[in-house]
Design a protein around this motif. Structure first.
Motif, short mmCIF file in Angstrom:
data_model
loop_
_atom_site.label_atom_id
_atom_site.label_comp_id
_atom_site.label_asym_id
_atom_site.label_seq_id
_atom_site.Cartn_x
_atom_site.Cartn_y
_atom_site.Cartn_z
N PHE A 157 107.60 9.27 -15.76
CA PHE A 157 107.71 8.99 -17.19
C PHE A 157 109.19 9.08 -17.55
N ILE A 158 109.73 8.00 -18.10
CA ILE A 158 111.11 8.00 -18.55
C ILE A 158 111.14 7.83 -20.07
N ARG A 159 111.56 8.88 -20.76
CA ARG A 159 111.70 8.83 -22.22
C ARG A 159 113.16 8.50 -22.52
N ALA A 160 113.46 7.23 -22.45
CA ALA A 160 114.82 6.74 -22.65
C ALA A 160 114.74 5.28 -23.08
N CYS A 161 115.71 4.84 -23.84
CA CYS A 161 115.70 3.49 -24.36
C CYS A 161 115.68 2.42 -23.27
N THR A 162 114.75 1.50 -23.36
CA THR A 162 114.76 0.22 -22.66
C THR A 162 114.52 0.31 -21.15
N ALA A 163 114.42 1.52 -20.61
CA ALA A 163 114.27 1.65 -19.15
C ALA A 163 112.97 1.04 -18.64
N ALA A 206 106.36 3.81 -6.49
CA ALA A 206 105.87 4.86 -7.37
C ALA A 206 104.39 4.67 -7.64
N ILE A 207 103.67 5.77 -7.81
CA ILE A 207 102.25 5.69 -8.14
C ILE A 207 102.08 4.96 -9.47
N GLY A 208 102.95 5.25 -10.40
CA GLY A 208 102.89 4.61 -11.70
C GLY A 208 104.08 5.01 -12.55
N PHE A 209 104.35 4.21 -13.57
CA PHE A 209 105.50 4.42 -14.45
C PHE A 209 105.10 4.22 -15.89
N ILE A 210 105.63 5.09 -16.77
CA ILE A 210 105.48 4.93 -18.22
C ILE A 210 106.87 5.00 -18.83
N GLY A 211 107.15 4.07 -19.73
CA GLY A 211 108.45 4.07 -20.40
C GLY A 211 108.42 3.11 -21.58
N TYR A 212 109.59 2.67 -22.02
CA TYR A 212 109.70 1.83 -23.21
C TYR A 212 110.55 0.61 -22.89
N LYS A 213 110.05 -0.57 -23.27
CA LYS A 213 110.78 -1.80 -22.94
C LYS A 213 111.84 -2.16 -23.97
#
Length: 207
Positions: free
Chosen positions: A96-102, A115-122
């Motif tokens: 999980f990346i809580r950062a802009c646009t990553a 990675a098993i999975g990823f969550i973030g923000y586009k």
């Protein structure tokens, strides 16, 4: 016991809030996780790469600034990035990346490299803050609280053993509940809703 790596920096107003929001995750992790906290100056690429290689945590959460191709640490140093091509260090992990646009490019690369999975923000992750709140106490900021609650739900769910997709969905449900509450006639903070909707719609999950 599973390993949990978390980065959190604290060098401007935005990162000060994220730094404080991580306290809830760290307290929860103490129960069942070997926790590797890289905060402030320790949140640098050398340390991140070392811990990922030697400790091989099964969960990694990054907090700070970012861009399409990188998540940043102390003094805006790139920690995981397409430039250094070190996304493969997150293979076999939930991220999980809580950062802009990553979530637009970096997240796809992280998933593609195992990675098993990823969550973030586009797009940029945004939140309101009450200018009257003392920056030494960001957890007391009523404007920021809904944003903390919705995004922290991801980390909480992952720490409780949920899959990446389940953590994403539980966060979306939290957004929906919070937004509905803010749209009630007696709410004084309906002005937070547009940014909450933007975060919710642009939260991505690659699994």
């Amino acid at each position: 016991m599973n390993g949990f790596l978390i980065t959190r920096v604290n060098y401007d107003k935005a990162t000060r809030y994220l730094y404080a929001w991580c306290e809830e995750l760290l307290q929860l992790a103490k129960k069942n996780w070997r926790t590797y906290e890289l905060s402030r100056v320790k949140a640098n690429r050398k340390n991140v790469e070392s811990y990922l290689k030697k400790q091989s945590p099964s969960l990694a959460i990054f907090n700070g600034h970012g861009n399409a191709g990188a998540v940043l640490g102390h003094d805006n140093e790139e920690l995981i990035s397409v430039t250094y091509r070190n996304e493969d260090l997150l293979a076999g992990k939930k991220v999980f990346i809580r950062a802009c646009t990553a979530g637009s490019l970096l997240g796809k690369n992280i998933r593609a490299k195992g990675a098993i999975g990823f969550i973030g923000y586009k797009i940029p992750f945004v939140f309101w803050h009450d200018p009257t709140t003392n920056l030494s106490h960001p957890l007391k900021d009523p404007d920021a609280e809904p944003f903390r609650k919705c995004s922290n739900q991801i980390g909480i769910s992952l720490l409780k053993g949920h899959t990446v997709r389940e953590a994403h969905n539980l966060s979306i449900k939290t957004y929906q509940k919070v937004i509905a509450e803010l749209l009630t006639s007696d709410s004084k903070r309906s002005y937070l809703v547009p940014e909450l909707i933007a975060n919710m719609r642009n939260q991505v999950c690659y699994d």
